[in-house]
Motif scaffolding. Structure first.
Motif, PDB file in Angstrom:
ATOM      1  N   PHE A  41     -77.758 -61.651 -17.434  1.00 36.27           N
ATOM      2  CA  PHE A  41     -77.413 -60.771 -16.312  1.00 36.27           C
ATOM      3  C   PHE A  41     -77.067 -61.583 -15.060  1.00 36.27           C
ATOM      4  CE2 PHE A  41     -79.863 -56.767 -17.842  1.00 36.27           C
ATOM      5  CZ  PHE A  41     -78.869 -56.563 -18.794  1.00 36.27           C
ATOM      6  N   SER A  42     -77.850 -62.631 -14.796  1.00 35.18           N
ATOM      7  CA  SER A  42     -77.602 -63.444 -13.603  1.00 35.18           C
ATOM      8  C   SER A  42     -76.262 -64.160 -13.708  1.00 35.18           C
ATOM      9  CB  SER A  42     -78.730 -64.466 -13.423  1.00 35.18           C
ATOM     10  OG  SER A  42     -79.986 -63.816 -13.301  1.00 35.18           O
ATOM     11  N   GLY A  43     -75.993 -64.751 -14.888  1.00 32.98           N
ATOM     12  CA  GLY A  43     -74.734 -65.469 -15.056  1.00 32.98           C
ATOM     13  C   GLY A  43     -73.524 -64.565 -14.965  1.00 32.98           C
ATOM     14  N   VAL A  44     -73.592 -63.404 -15.623  1.00 33.22           N
ATOM     15  CA  VAL A  44     -72.461 -62.469 -15.582  1.00 33.22           C
ATOM     16  C   VAL A  44     -72.270 -61.924 -14.172  1.00 33.22           C
ATOM     17  CG1 VAL A  44     -71.618 -60.252 -16.435  1.00 33.22           C
ATOM     18  CG2 VAL A  44     -72.637 -61.879 -18.013  1.00 33.22           C
ATOM     19  N   ALA A  45     -73.364 -61.644 -13.470  1.00 34.77           N
ATOM     20  CA  ALA A  45     -73.251 -61.131 -12.102  1.00 34.77           C
ATOM     21  C   ALA A  45     -72.615 -62.163 -11.175  1.00 34.77           C
ATOM     22  CB  ALA A  45     -74.636 -60.731 -11.584  1.00 34.77           C
ATOM     23  N   LEU A  46     -73.029 -63.414 -11.304  1.00 37.76           N
ATOM     24  CA  LEU A  46     -72.434 -64.461 -10.474  1.00 37.76           C
ATOM     25  C   LEU A  46     -70.960 -64.652 -10.788  1.00 37.76           C
ATOM     26  CD1 LEU A  46     -75.245 -67.186 -10.470  1.00 37.76           C
ATOM     27  CD2 LEU A  46     -74.564 -65.716  -8.582  1.00 37.76           C
ATOM     28  N   PHE A  47     -70.634 -64.683 -12.081  1.00 34.48           N
ATOM     29  CA  PHE A  47     -69.241 -64.895 -12.465  1.00 34.48           C
ATOM     30  C   PHE A  47     -68.357 -63.741 -11.998  1.00 34.48           C
ATOM     31  CE2 PHE A  47     -65.808 -64.090 -15.498  1.00 34.48           C
ATOM     32  CZ  PHE A  47     -65.093 -65.275 -15.384  1.00 34.48           C
ATOM     33  N   CYS A  48     -68.794 -62.516 -12.254  1.00 34.49           N
ATOM     34  CA  CYS A  48     -67.958 -61.359 -11.921  1.00 34.49           C
ATOM     35  C   CYS A  48     -67.857 -61.153 -10.411  1.00 34.49           C
ATOM     36  CB  CYS A  48     -68.529 -60.112 -12.598  1.00 34.49           C
ATOM     37  SG  CYS A  48     -68.429 -60.150 -14.408  1.00 34.49           S
ATOM     38  N   GLY A  49     -68.984 -61.195  -9.720  1.00 31.62           N
ATOM     39  CA  GLY A  49     -68.954 -60.955  -8.280  1.00 31.62           C
ATOM     40  C   GLY A  49     -68.203 -62.035  -7.518  1.00 31.62           C
ATOM     41  N   CYS A  50     -68.565 -63.296  -7.771  1.00 35.41           N
ATOM     42  CA  CYS A  50     -67.908 -64.389  -7.047  1.00 35.41           C
ATOM     43  C   CYS A  50     -66.455 -64.540  -7.477  1.00 35.41           C
ATOM     44  CB  CYS A  50     -68.669 -65.690  -7.294  1.00 35.41           C
ATOM     45  SG  CYS A  50     -70.352 -65.688  -6.651  1.00 35.41           S
ATOM     46  N   GLY A  51     -66.181 -64.344  -8.770  1.00 37.73           N
ATOM     47  CA  GLY A  51     -64.801 -64.464  -9.234  1.00 37.73           C
ATOM     48  C   GLY A  51     -63.897 -63.407  -8.634  1.00 37.73           C
ATOM     49  N   HIS A  52     -64.391 -62.187  -8.495  1.00 35.63           N
ATOM     50  CA  HIS A  52     -63.586 -61.103  -7.919  1.00 35.63           C
ATOM     51  C   HIS A  52     -63.212 -61.413  -6.474  1.00 35.63           C
ATOM     52  CE1 HIS A  52     -62.759 -57.164  -6.120  1.00 35.63           C
ATOM     53  NE2 HIS A  52     -62.397 -56.781  -7.336  1.00 35.63           N
ATOM     54  N   VAL A  53     -64.185 -61.834  -5.668  1.00 37.97           N
ATOM     55  CA  VAL A  53     -63.920 -62.130  -4.262  1.00 37.97           C
ATOM     56  C   VAL A  53     -63.039 -63.377  -4.122  1.00 37.97           C
ATOM     57  CG1 VAL A  53     -64.974 -62.640  -2.033  1.00 37.97           C
ATOM     58  CG2 VAL A  53     -66.080 -61.035  -3.593  1.00 37.97           C
ATOM     59  N   ALA A  54     -63.275 -64.383  -4.977  1.00 40.37           N
ATOM     60  CA  ALA A  54     -62.494 -65.617  -4.901  1.00 40.37           C
ATOM     61  C   ALA A  54     -61.030 -65.371  -5.257  1.00 40.37           C
ATOM     62  CB  ALA A  54     -63.090 -66.673  -5.831  1.00 40.37           C
TER      63      ALA A  54
END
Length: 285
Positions: A41-54
């Motif tokens: 959950f932590s890895g997917v949340a970091l990837f999806c959230g940060c990737g979307h904004v980036a």
């Protein structure tokens, strides 16, 4: 005095009963699956959230400095929007998949089997466990590709950052050209087409990009997204080990139940033979 001692004895028994119940409940928690779920959950949340904004910040940088004509990067805009929708789907899928694997861990842990003595494995249950092993293996390979893909923007941003750091250096080697001739061309990476204008940024304009908040935020978000993808890969490998162990346990448990059933049938047949032999001896006597 006797009533007080009896009351205290009953209270101690109730406390022991509650303590034993809590120990059994804690023993039924699949801690390995729980750790893997939290990591996933932590890895997917970091990837999806940060990737979307980036991705949004990267598109803003390209539109502002490298491709000022909208028609030249229309395809890139569509690709970025598609990737953002894919990110939404990945987040939803892995939220559901992590819960399913955690539930599977609860029902296959040995502690739960001890609580439910009548637990018996079925062919359907073993097939579902094998399906999860195969699916997790495929997802692990896919996330290795995602991890490699997420490292590409980190590399590109690092190149721009290192170029700007070299331009900020107080003393440059004599064989290097002037700052205004140091450029970054995004067209050579295939991100924007060759007919994009200006397509290349040099000197002080490049320093302005590196000093902008969009560049700083996007660069660090890509790093965090790459780390999140790596954490997801580790979580899937952890899941794969857990599911393989659970599948092997279910297989051994099915063989054990089959052996016990055969043993009970043989014991019943032996008891029937002994009872018949006793009846025959009694009839002859």
């Amino acid at each position: 005095m006797e009533t007080r001692s009896e009351d205290s004895h009953e209270l101690s028994q109730e406390k022991r009963g509650c303590l034993d119940c809590c120990i059994k409940c804690l023993g039924g928690v699949p801690y390995a699956s729980l750790v893997a779920t939290i990591l996933c959950f932590s890895g997917v949340a970091l990837f999806c959230g940060c990737g979307h904004v980036a991705l949004t910040g990267t598109l803003t940088i390209l539109e502002t400095h490298f491709s000022k004509v909208t028609a030249n990067h229309a395809m890139l805009t569509d690709i970025v929007q598609l990737l953002q929708y894919v990110i939404y789907g990945i987040a939803s899928f892995f939220f559901l998949y992590g819960i399913i694997l955690l539930a599977e861990g609860f029902y296959t842990t040995s502690a739960v089997k001890e609580l439910h003595s009548e637990f018996k494995t079925t062919i359907c249950g073993r097939c579902i466990s094998a399906m999860f092993v195969f699916l997790t293996y495929i997802l692990g390979i896919a996330w290795l590709g995602v991890f490699g893909f997420s490292a590409v923007p980190v590399f590109l941003f690092y190149n721009m950052w290192s170029t700007c750091a070299a331009m900020r250096a107080p003393t440059l080697p004599t064989n290097l050209p002037a700052n205004e001739s140091i450029c970054v061309d995004m067209r050579q990476y295939g991100i924007i087409p060759w007919n994009s204008t200006p397509g290349v940024v040099c000197g002080s304009a490049l320093l302005d990009i590196c000093n902008s908040s969009e560049f700083y935020l996007s660069y660090h978000l890509y790093i965090v997204a790459c780390a999140g993808a790596g954490a997801t890969v580790i979580a899937l490998i952890h899941y794969l080990m857990i599911l393989s162990a659970n599948w092997a346990y279910l297989k051994d448990a099915s063989h054990m139940h089959a052996y016990q059933d055969i043993k009970h049938k043989e014991e019943r047949e032996l008891q029937d033979i002994q009872s018949r032999s006793k009846e025959c001896l009694n009839s002859y006597s």
